[in-house]
Design an enzyme around this catalytic site. Sequence first.
Site, PDB file in Angstrom:
ATOM      1  N   ASP A 176       0.961  18.307 -23.975  1.00 50.76           N
ATOM      2  CA  ASP A 176       0.148  17.518 -24.886  1.00 50.76           C
ATOM      3  C   ASP A 176       1.093  16.519 -25.559  1.00 50.76           C
ATOM      4  O   ASP A 176       1.866  16.870 -26.450  1.00 50.76           O
ATOM      5  CB  ASP A 176      -0.467  18.487 -25.915  1.00 50.76           C
ATOM      6  N   ASN A 207      -5.247  16.113 -35.662  1.00 53.30           N
ATOM      7  CA  ASN A 207      -5.988  16.898 -34.673  1.00 53.30           C
ATOM      8  C   ASN A 207      -7.437  16.404 -34.593  1.00 53.30           C
ATOM      9  O   ASN A 207      -8.051  16.073 -35.610  1.00 53.30           O
ATOM     10  CB  ASN A 207      -5.940  18.393 -35.045  1.00 53.30           C
ATOM     11  N   SER A 208      -7.963  16.391 -33.398  1.00 52.21           N
ATOM     12  CA  SER A 208      -9.296  15.819 -33.147  1.00 52.21           C
ATOM     13  C   SER A 208     -10.408  16.530 -33.905  1.00 52.21           C
ATOM     14  O   SER A 208     -11.491  15.973 -34.093  1.00 52.21           O
ATOM     15  CB  SER A 208      -9.599  15.872 -31.650  1.00 52.21           C
ATOM     16  N   ASP A 267       0.363  14.011 -27.434  1.00 52.89           N
ATOM     17  CA  ASP A 267      -0.237  13.334 -28.590  1.00 52.89           C
ATOM     18  C   ASP A 267      -0.419  11.841 -28.277  1.00 52.89           C
ATOM     19  O   ASP A 267      -0.975  11.509 -27.253  1.00 52.89           O
ATOM     20  CB  ASP A 267       0.613  13.571 -29.848  1.00 52.89           C
ATOM     21  N   ASP A 276      -0.462  19.755 -37.131  1.00 53.88           N
ATOM     22  CA  ASP A 276      -0.597  19.023 -35.868  1.00 53.88           C
ATOM     23  C   ASP A 276      -0.679  17.526 -36.170  1.00 53.88           C
ATOM     24  O   ASP A 276      -1.616  16.845 -35.781  1.00 53.88           O
ATOM     25  CB  ASP A 276      -1.868  19.524 -35.155  1.00 53.88           C
ATOM     26  N   GLU A 325      -3.160  10.547 -25.882  1.00 52.24           N
ATOM     27  CA  GLU A 325      -4.484  10.242 -26.424  1.00 52.24           C
ATOM     28  C   GLU A 325      -4.476   8.876 -27.104  1.00 52.24           C
ATOM     29  O   GLU A 325      -3.445   8.455 -27.666  1.00 52.24           O
ATOM     30  CB  GLU A 325      -4.920  11.352 -27.394  1.00 52.24           C
ATOM     31  N   LYS A 347      -0.623  11.173 -35.304  1.00 54.86           N
ATOM     32  CA  LYS A 347      -1.999  11.550 -35.016  1.00 54.86           C
ATOM     33  C   LYS A 347      -2.480  12.678 -35.927  1.00 54.86           C
ATOM     34  O   LYS A 347      -1.690  13.304 -36.655  1.00 54.86           O
ATOM     35  CB  LYS A 347      -2.157  11.942 -33.537  1.00 54.86           C
ATOM     36  N   ARG A 360      -6.192  10.482 -22.417  1.00 56.62           N
ATOM     37  CA  ARG A 360      -7.216  11.234 -23.164  1.00 56.62           C
ATOM     38  C   ARG A 360      -8.056  10.282 -24.009  1.00 56.62           C
ATOM     39  O   ARG A 360      -7.518   9.510 -24.812  1.00 56.62           O
ATOM     40  CB  ARG A 360      -6.509  12.272 -24.032  1.00 56.62           C
ATOM     41  N   SER A 415       0.115  23.046 -25.682  1.00 56.05           N
ATOM     42  CA  SER A 415      -0.745  22.476 -26.718  1.00 56.05           C
ATOM     43  C   SER A 415       0.059  22.000 -27.927  1.00 56.05           C
ATOM     44  O   SER A 415       0.874  22.737 -28.475  1.00 56.05           O
ATOM     45  CB  SER A 415      -1.746  23.554 -27.154  1.00 56.05           C
ATOM     46  N   GLY A 416      -0.229  20.786 -28.352  1.00 56.34           N
ATOM     47  CA  GLY A 416       0.429  20.267 -29.553  1.00 56.34           C
ATOM     48  C   GLY A 416       0.025  21.052 -30.782  1.00 56.34           C
ATOM     49  O   GLY A 416       0.855  21.368 -31.644  1.00 56.34           O
ATOM     50  N   LEU A 417      -1.284  21.372 -30.846  1.00 50.57           N
ATOM     51  CA  LEU A 417      -1.767  22.169 -31.978  1.00 50.57           C
ATOM     52  C   LEU A 417      -1.023  23.502 -32.026  1.00 50.57           C
ATOM     53  O   LEU A 417      -0.509  23.913 -33.067  1.00 50.57           O
ATOM     54  CB  LEU A 417      -3.275  22.411 -31.827  1.00 50.57           C
ATOM     55  N   HIS A 461     -12.676  14.045 -24.396  1.00 46.82           N
ATOM     56  CA  HIS A 461     -12.666  15.073 -25.432  1.00 46.82           C
ATOM     57  C   HIS A 461     -13.943  14.984 -26.273  1.00 46.82           C
ATOM     58  O   HIS A 461     -14.486  13.899 -26.478  1.00 46.82           O
ATOM     59  CB  HIS A 461     -11.431  14.910 -26.321  1.00 46.82           C
TER      60      HIS A 461
END
Length: 553
Positions: free
Chosen positions: A96, A133-134, A98, A69, A125, A131, A169, A57-59, A200
């Site tokens: 991930d 975080n979503s 990104d 992130d 993504e 980026k 993504r 996970s990037g986060l 997502h």
Amino acid sequence: MSAAVRPKKENGIAPLSNFRRFRDMLTSPQLEFIMEAHNGLSAKIVAEAGFKGIWASGLSMSAALGVRDNNEASWTQILEVLEFMVDASELPILVDGDTGWGNFNNLRRAVKKMCQRGIAGICIEDKLFPKTNSFIGDGQPLADIDEFCGKIKAGKDSQLDDDFSIVARLEALIAGRGMEEALRRAEAYHDAGADAVLIHSKKSTADEVLEFTKEWANRCPVVIVPTKYYSTPTDEFRNAGISLAIWANHNLRTSIAAMRETTARIHRDQSLAGVENSIVSVSEVFALQGADELKQAEDRYLTKTGSTRNAVVVAATRGKALGALTEDRPKCMVEIRNKPLLTRLVNLLRESGVQHPTVVRGYKKEMVNLPAIETVDNDFFETTGQAASLACAAGNIKDECIIAHGDILFRQHYLDELFATPGDIVIAVDGMWADRNSTAVNGVRNFVRCSHPFGQDFIDEDPVIMQSMSKDMDRADISGEWIGLARVSGRGAGIIRDMLQAMQADGSLPKADLRDLFTRIAAAGHDIHVHYVAGQWLDVDDLADVNNADRFL
Ligand code: SPV
Ligand code: MG
């Protein structure tokens, strides 16, 4: 390619690569799961729990590095984290990626590096670099569709393994751009070559994800991240035909909770007593780190006492009685079951912690060319004997040192026992000498008379001392036969060197063999200790011995 890319064969069958294993998870008919990890330790924990794959996970990786992130950690820094994760577990990893850390060109290079490191796939993504975080903010800008399709194509064209996967993504729902936009993009990314799409959502229910999945109708595998719709029963994902669910950040979040609790408690208590029972023991930490494996490797590769262990192997003679077998090589290089005798001896020594034995060469010396040995030459091997050969390597008889004939084989534990037997000079003597079927034509037997006979009727603590060694001895006087193997301490090494020098000075060295050397040493008043063995050894003097050696193995 790295070892991670090419798994070791077992029983001659190469297991599936991690690339293939992950691709199979994506394409299998059932719902599969991968679990977040953010470093080597968490990767081990994911593997330990039984998961089939890891979400890097990037986060989580950025949070564990203490940054946001937002691509604050560079992609090469992420790559370093990934390297530890690859080494820590044997599981396939979906990283991930990104937005691909730039445009198509940055992604191309990243994909190659991921493949080289054995990362099974990358998820990119359709947002803009750097980026966010979503789950932060609303209405994040999306990438241009064509630009993102070019990126997918470039990634697929750059992968070094056919089974590497690119997951595209879709952030359309996150950005509030609606289902139609999500489906339009999914179609384009699929056409561009994506192996799967990740839909997502930040809604607390799975409705929009399930709607997407229904409309998409499995045109390619669908991946989900149910972080926000966590209360949805997993069977709903299964029934919808979703391929892969990512539990995206739960190792990171649980570690934050645990670290906070423990740290606050220690701070408050100014003591460790209150936390000891609620945290893992240091032994568990060692176990996760693989401390056992290191111990085994140390036993295998390090000297056992921690001190230097040396060996001098006297191997200068041809071994004429072996006839054609020694026309082009010395006796020590005669092959027993496809392996030179000396290789077998060197392996035995290595098992006991002697890493670099010295071999004294003479006849056809160029044939004595094994790796990990040091060689010393007795160029007068035709007119001199074993003692002169040993004297050529006098400088290498030091510290704990084995002295061995180059044509012997014996059970491994004899060496360990020799090292464990007290005494500055210890020789291994076969108490079962009478059972030995010595057919040697030229073979000379080194009979030994000892202070105590072989058997159980002497007190173990009493040292057994050599009283004499001779090739001719009355049967009644023989306690055993020297097997051609001895061990000296640093002090014993000095005694041997001094005696060799004395023999050189008085002219007896050229014709002497090791039997004469030991006889002189004993006569000079030095104790030569005896370690009794019971058969299970041989020397190779003639063809019958070669056959025996084959049987012995
Ligand atoms: C991550 O784990 O970094 C993800 C998933 O990208 S999410 O945080 O849900 O965006
Ligand atoms: Mg992420």
